[in-house]
Design a protein around this motif. Sequence first.
Motif, PDB file in Angstrom:
ATOM      1  N   SER A 170       1.782 -27.771  42.686  1.00 30.48           N
ATOM      2  CA  SER A 170       0.894 -27.102  43.642  1.00 30.48           C
ATOM      3  C   SER A 170       0.921 -27.806  44.993  1.00 30.48           C
ATOM      4  O   SER A 170       0.856 -27.155  46.044  1.00 30.48           O
ATOM      5  CB  SER A 170      -0.529 -27.063  43.088  1.00 30.48           C
ATOM      6  OG  SER A 170      -1.052 -28.370  42.926  1.00 30.48           O
ATOM      7  N   TRP A 171       1.051 -29.136  44.986  1.00 28.01           N
ATOM      8  CA  TRP A 171       1.198 -29.855  46.254  1.00 28.01           C
ATOM      9  C   TRP A 171       2.516 -29.500  46.937  1.00 28.01           C
ATOM     10  O   TRP A 171       2.564 -29.373  48.171  1.00 28.01           O
ATOM     11  CB  TRP A 171       1.130 -31.358  46.005  1.00 28.01           C
ATOM     12  CG  TRP A 171      -0.190 -31.836  45.495  1.00 28.01           C
ATOM     13  CD1 TRP A 171      -1.387 -31.179  45.565  1.00 28.01           C
ATOM     14  CD2 TRP A 171      -0.441 -33.073  44.827  1.00 28.01           C
ATOM     15  NE1 TRP A 171      -2.379 -31.925  44.979  1.00 28.01           N
ATOM     16  CE2 TRP A 171      -1.838 -33.091  44.518  1.00 28.01           C
ATOM     17  CE3 TRP A 171       0.339 -34.153  44.455  1.00 28.01           C
ATOM     18  CZ2 TRP A 171      -2.426 -34.162  43.861  1.00 28.01           C
ATOM     19  CZ3 TRP A 171      -0.254 -35.218  43.804  1.00 28.01           C
ATOM     20  CH2 TRP A 171      -1.628 -35.224  43.511  1.00 28.01           C
ATOM     21  N   GLU A 172       3.573 -29.345  46.152  1.00 28.28           N
ATOM     22  CA  GLU A 172       4.864 -28.975  46.729  1.00 28.28           C
ATOM     23  C   GLU A 172       4.806 -27.578  47.353  1.00 28.28           C
ATOM     24  O   GLU A 172       5.391 -27.333  48.418  1.00 28.28           O
ATOM     25  CB  GLU A 172       5.951 -29.024  45.650  1.00 28.28           C
ATOM     26  CG  GLU A 172       6.216 -30.404  45.075  1.00 28.28           C
ATOM     27  CD  GLU A 172       6.901 -31.319  46.073  1.00 28.28           C
ATOM     28  OE1 GLU A 172       7.353 -30.823  47.125  1.00 28.28           O
ATOM     29  OE2 GLU A 172       6.971 -32.530  45.806  1.00 28.28           O
ATOM     30  N   ILE A 173       4.107 -26.654  46.703  1.00 26.44           N
ATOM     31  CA  ILE A 173       3.978 -25.302  47.257  1.00 26.44           C
ATOM     32  C   ILE A 173       3.200 -25.334  48.566  1.00 26.44           C
ATOM     33  O   ILE A 173       3.578 -24.684  49.555  1.00 26.44           O
ATOM     34  CB  ILE A 173       3.299 -24.375  46.227  1.00 26.44           C
ATOM     35  CG1 ILE A 173       4.200 -24.198  45.000  1.00 26.44           C
ATOM     36  CG2 ILE A 173       2.971 -23.021  46.842  1.00 26.44           C
ATOM     37  CD1 ILE A 173       3.555 -23.416  43.874  1.00 26.44           C
TER      38      ILE A 173
ATOM     39  N   GLU B 267      10.593 -18.857  46.915  1.00 30.14           N
ATOM     40  CA  GLU B 267       9.596 -18.535  45.903  1.00 30.14           C
ATOM     41  C   GLU B 267       9.606 -19.605  44.813  1.00 30.14           C
ATOM     42  O   GLU B 267      10.648 -20.178  44.498  1.00 30.14           O
ATOM     43  CB  GLU B 267       9.881 -17.165  45.288  1.00 30.14           C
ATOM     44  CG  GLU B 267       9.771 -16.005  46.263  1.00 30.14           C
ATOM     45  CD  GLU B 267       8.343 -15.774  46.721  1.00 30.14           C
ATOM     46  OE1 GLU B 267       7.418 -16.216  46.001  1.00 30.14           O
ATOM     47  OE2 GLU B 267       8.156 -15.162  47.788  1.00 30.14           O
ATOM     48  N   PHE B 268       8.427 -19.835  44.258  1.00 33.78           N
ATOM     49  CA  PHE B 268       8.332 -20.794  43.161  1.00 33.78           C
ATOM     50  C   PHE B 268       9.103 -20.246  41.962  1.00 33.78           C
ATOM     51  O   PHE B 268       8.793 -19.161  41.457  1.00 33.78           O
ATOM     52  CB  PHE B 268       6.867 -21.024  42.803  1.00 33.78           C
ATOM     53  CG  PHE B 268       6.661 -22.035  41.722  1.00 33.78           C
ATOM     54  CD1 PHE B 268       7.012 -23.363  41.907  1.00 33.78           C
ATOM     55  CD2 PHE B 268       6.121 -21.661  40.508  1.00 33.78           C
ATOM     56  CE1 PHE B 268       6.821 -24.297  40.906  1.00 33.78           C
ATOM     57  CE2 PHE B 268       5.923 -22.588  39.501  1.00 33.78           C
ATOM     58  CZ  PHE B 268       6.276 -23.912  39.701  1.00 33.78           C
ATOM     59  N   PRO B 269      10.117 -20.952  41.476  1.00 35.45           N
ATOM     60  CA  PRO B 269      11.028 -20.343  40.489  1.00 35.45           C
ATOM     61  C   PRO B 269      10.503 -20.314  39.063  1.00 35.45           C
ATOM     62  O   PRO B 269      11.096 -19.639  38.216  1.00 35.45           O
ATOM     63  CB  PRO B 269      12.276 -21.226  40.583  1.00 35.45           C
ATOM     64  CG  PRO B 269      11.759 -22.555  41.007  1.00 35.45           C
ATOM     65  CD  PRO B 269      10.575 -22.290  41.885  1.00 35.45           C
ATOM     66  N   TYR B 270       9.404 -21.018  38.745  1.00 32.38           N
ATOM     67  CA  TYR B 270       8.983 -21.155  37.353  1.00 32.38           C
ATOM     68  C   TYR B 270       7.777 -20.296  36.995  1.00 32.38           C
ATOM     69  O   TYR B 270       7.239 -20.442  35.898  1.00 32.38           O
ATOM     70  CB  TYR B 270       8.677 -22.625  37.052  1.00 32.38           C
ATOM     71  CG  TYR B 270       9.848 -23.533  37.332  1.00 32.38           C
ATOM     72  CD1 TYR B 270      11.016 -23.439  36.587  1.00 32.38           C
ATOM     73  CD2 TYR B 270       9.795 -24.470  38.361  1.00 32.38           C
ATOM     74  CE1 TYR B 270      12.099 -24.260  36.846  1.00 32.38           C
ATOM     75  CE2 TYR B 270      10.874 -25.294  38.628  1.00 32.38           C
ATOM     76  CZ  TYR B 270      12.024 -25.182  37.873  1.00 32.38           C
ATOM     77  OH  TYR B 270      13.098 -25.985  38.138  1.00 32.38           O
ATOM     78  N   ASP B 271       7.353 -19.419  37.893  1.00 28.89           N
ATOM     79  CA  ASP B 271       6.268 -18.485  37.583  1.00 28.89           C
ATOM     80  C   ASP B 271       6.892 -17.234  36.961  1.00 28.89           C
ATOM     81  O   ASP B 271       7.394 -16.350  37.652  1.00 28.89           O
ATOM     82  CB  ASP B 271       5.497 -18.139  38.855  1.00 28.89           C
ATOM     83  CG  ASP B 271       4.260 -17.303  38.562  1.00 28.89           C
ATOM     84  OD1 ASP B 271       4.000 -17.019  37.375  1.00 28.89           O
ATOM     85  OD2 ASP B 271       3.556 -16.934  39.523  1.00 28.89           O
TER      86      ASP B 271
END
Length: 315
Positions: free
Chosen positions: A99-102, A133-137
Amino acid sequence: MDHHCPWTSNCVSHFTFPHFVRFLFWAVVGIAYLETRLWVRVSKIWGSRNLPSYMGPSMGQIGHLFILFVTNSLTLFALTLLLLRTLWSLGSNTTTIESWEIERHETLLRRARRFGGSLPGPGGVSVPIVKQEFPYDIGIWSNIKAGMGGSANVLSWFWPLAKTPDRSTGLEYEENGFEDPTVSWPPPDPDRIPLPPREQQNDLMYGTTDTSGNIEVEAFRRRQEADLRRRRGLVELERRKPFHARFENSSNESSDVDSDVKNEDSDRGEEGWKNSEGERLRDFGVDEEAEFYDEEDIPLAILIQQRKERQHLSR
């Protein structure tokens, strides 16, 4: 890795995350049940507040109930917030660090819009910032199932004795496929890119083309010798002479003072010390000249005791 939990004294990671969720769930359930029982007790006491005091609990029991009720309520509130935050992370398949990386990536995108889509990196290199985009969602249900050990059995998610996920599940993670497989996560950050190695230019630094290192060695030796001189200076410091020696020297150098005559009422120098009441050491029965010159540090309590003993003997 999500975070380090001081409650369990362990790090919450891919293998311990299901146990952490179960720990929070059952802790909230147990504390909530205790809260209901305490609320019933508090309501009963409040309803009978107009009765005589001998028909109710003592002041100690009421104080203990009040402290327990307040402590339990605050703990329930804090753990409920932590459980909701953990369930949100489980549904989005993001750890605390991710979440910090996002958030960091979103901040870089806002900064890059003001500089034409790129940010300056180390060495003046322009680093393009592209939205990723966040790849693991991979969906709420799939996220929860992957976070709880890969099992689709809902009852096993809440079973306290459930086994730890298989170690092989932590090697590869399913991706949503929104980005090119060659794109890595987290996105590049210009502030984290290491600086390129600088070439040492002896001509500019020393004004010479000598690359043998003799100048650096000579400078190091000079600094080393200076350090040794400072250390020797600290070791070779002379101790201050005793007061009687300094007093005798000053008396011999003074021509207008008779060293054979002793002024008993003199208040000058260290021998003229007085306390707030105007008393000197000799008022406590101390031979100022002998004991002071011997540099004995006599506690004040001993001096008072000696004076009392002398007064008792004089009677």
